[in-house]
Write a protein that holds these residues in place. Structure first.
Motif, PDB file in Angstrom:
ATOM      1  N   TRP A  91      64.659  62.492   9.821  1.00  0.00           N
ATOM      2  CA  TRP A  91      66.065  62.578  10.211  1.00  0.00           C
ATOM      3  C   TRP A  91      66.703  63.810   9.580  1.00  0.00           C
ATOM      4  N   ASP A  94      65.890  67.244  11.032  1.00  0.00           N
ATOM      5  CA  ASP A  94      66.591  67.745  12.220  1.00  0.00           C
ATOM      6  C   ASP A  94      67.623  68.800  11.860  1.00  0.00           C
ATOM      7  N   TYR A  95      67.999  68.850  10.596  1.00  0.00           N
ATOM      8  CA  TYR A  95      69.037  69.796  10.200  1.00  0.00           C
ATOM      9  C   TYR A  95      68.482  70.999   9.467  1.00  0.00           C
ATOM     10  N   LEU A  98      69.534  74.103  10.969  1.00  0.00           N
ATOM     11  CA  LEU A  98      70.947  74.313  10.702  1.00  0.00           C
ATOM     12  C   LEU A  98      71.142  74.986   9.360  1.00  0.00           C
TER      13      LEU A  98
ATOM     14  N   ARG B  27      76.238  58.805   9.989  1.00  0.00           N
ATOM     15  CA  ARG B  27      75.158  59.685  10.449  1.00  0.00           C
ATOM     16  C   ARG B  27      75.541  60.335  11.767  1.00  0.00           C
ATOM     17  N   VAL B  30      77.802  63.198  11.047  1.00  0.00           N
ATOM     18  CA  VAL B  30      77.045  64.348  10.551  1.00  0.00           C
ATOM     19  C   VAL B  30      76.389  65.076  11.724  1.00  0.00           C
ATOM     20  N   ARG B  31      75.791  64.299  12.615  1.00  0.00           N
ATOM     21  CA  ARG B  31      75.150  64.878  13.799  1.00  0.00           C
ATOM     22  C   ARG B  31      76.182  65.692  14.594  1.00  0.00           C
ATOM     23  N   ALA B  34      77.127  68.836  12.911  1.00  0.00           N
ATOM     24  CA  ALA B  34      76.051  69.822  12.907  1.00  0.00           C
ATOM     25  C   ALA B  34      76.168  70.753  14.111  1.00  0.00           C
ATOM     26  N   ALA B 108      52.183  58.986   9.730  1.00  0.00           N
ATOM     27  CA  ALA B 108      53.140  60.023   9.337  1.00  0.00           C
ATOM     28  C   ALA B 108      53.034  61.232  10.249  1.00  0.00           C
ATOM     29  N   LEU B 110      51.857  61.422  13.276  1.00  0.00           N
ATOM     30  CA  LEU B 110      52.297  61.142  14.638  1.00  0.00           C
ATOM     31  C   LEU B 110      53.818  61.093  14.712  1.00  0.00           C
ATOM     32  N   ALA B 117      62.121  63.838  19.633  1.00  0.00           N
ATOM     33  CA  ALA B 117      63.036  62.786  20.073  1.00  0.00           C
ATOM     34  C   ALA B 117      64.035  62.394  18.983  1.00  0.00           C
ATOM     35  N   HIS B 118      63.893  62.996  17.808  1.00  0.00           N
ATOM     36  CA  HIS B 118      64.741  62.600  16.677  1.00  0.00           C
ATOM     37  C   HIS B 118      66.227  62.863  16.885  1.00  0.00           C
ATOM     38  N   ALA B 119      66.539  64.053  17.410  1.00  0.00           N
ATOM     39  CA  ALA B 119      67.928  64.499  17.449  1.00  0.00           C
ATOM     40  C   ALA B 119      68.802  63.527  18.200  1.00  0.00           C
TER      41      ALA B 119
END
Lengths: 119, 119
Positions: A91, A94-95, A98, B27, B30-31, B34, B108, B110, B117-119
DNA sequence: GTATTATTCAACCTCATGGTTGAAAAACGA
DNA sequence: TCGTTTTTCAACCATGAGGTTGAATAATAC
């Protein structure tokens, strides 16, 4: 073995993991377990705290998936599971781009280089 | 510019940062931040929640050092600060080598590769 | 000055957290 | 069986988190 997780479940996992890591006692336990499995008693030893309190912290870590327990005689050895740490790290990852390109760039890099003091 | 932090203070910062990230609303904020600065109103818009509640979340992020605020007319634009994320990432990073060599290794890797797909 | 907009402060509610103590349970050793 | 060791369960307490509503503040517009 690699579970497919829905976004909601992943969110809940992040809640649990970040929440578990938001406590210095629990972070210390994770650190301890990173160097090898331990019993509840061994984990409790460094803390000025009852066994019961330690047991509760352990349950938080367990619910977050960070600790797995087995049984050996009267003891319940604890083993660190690393997958939730990977999820949390992912998680944050992802930054990365940035902060590589932000005004904090310099600060970030220096923090990283000083990282040897982290452990 | 790069503050020297004592271990206790760093621990407290980790408490604050992990605690701040242990909430899905925060969270998401924060996203959102960003991808660019935003006012409280803009941040509140996607949530079925009062401005006051959002304001409180924002204060948590601010106390964790994750948000910096300025003043523009009646608005208080919020800007993401990335240094605490780096600190949290750094803490987790201490366990990278652990999970590279653990039984969780496959999982880990994988997880990491699915990371798009995290974002 | 008055109204409008954006945000926070204050008080309150409910529920979770982190700790305590005391009793119970589970697995062994004698 | 009895006692010992290791760990948990249960009840309790104090504090804080996350939400609500209503009033206050700050900056701007008329």
């Amino acid at each position: 073995m690699v579970e497919k997780r829905s976004p909601e479940v992943r969110e809940q996992q992040l809640d649990a993991v970040f929440g578990a890591l938001a406590d210095p006692t629990r972070r210390a336990m994770v650190r301890r377990l990173a160097s090898g499995d331990a019993t509840v008693g061994e984990l409790a030893e460094p803390f000025a705290m009852s066994f019961q309190a330690v047991s509760k912290h352990l349950r938080v870590l367990e619910l977050a998936g960070l600790v797995e327990r087995s049984r050996r005689a009267q003891q319940r050895p604890c083993k660190l599971r690393v997958e939730p740490l990977v999820a949390a790290s992912g998680w944050l990852g992802d930054y990365h781009e940035l902060w590589e390109s932000s005004f904090d760039r310099l600060d970030a890099h220096l923090t990283k280089k000083k990282g040897s003091a982290h452990a």
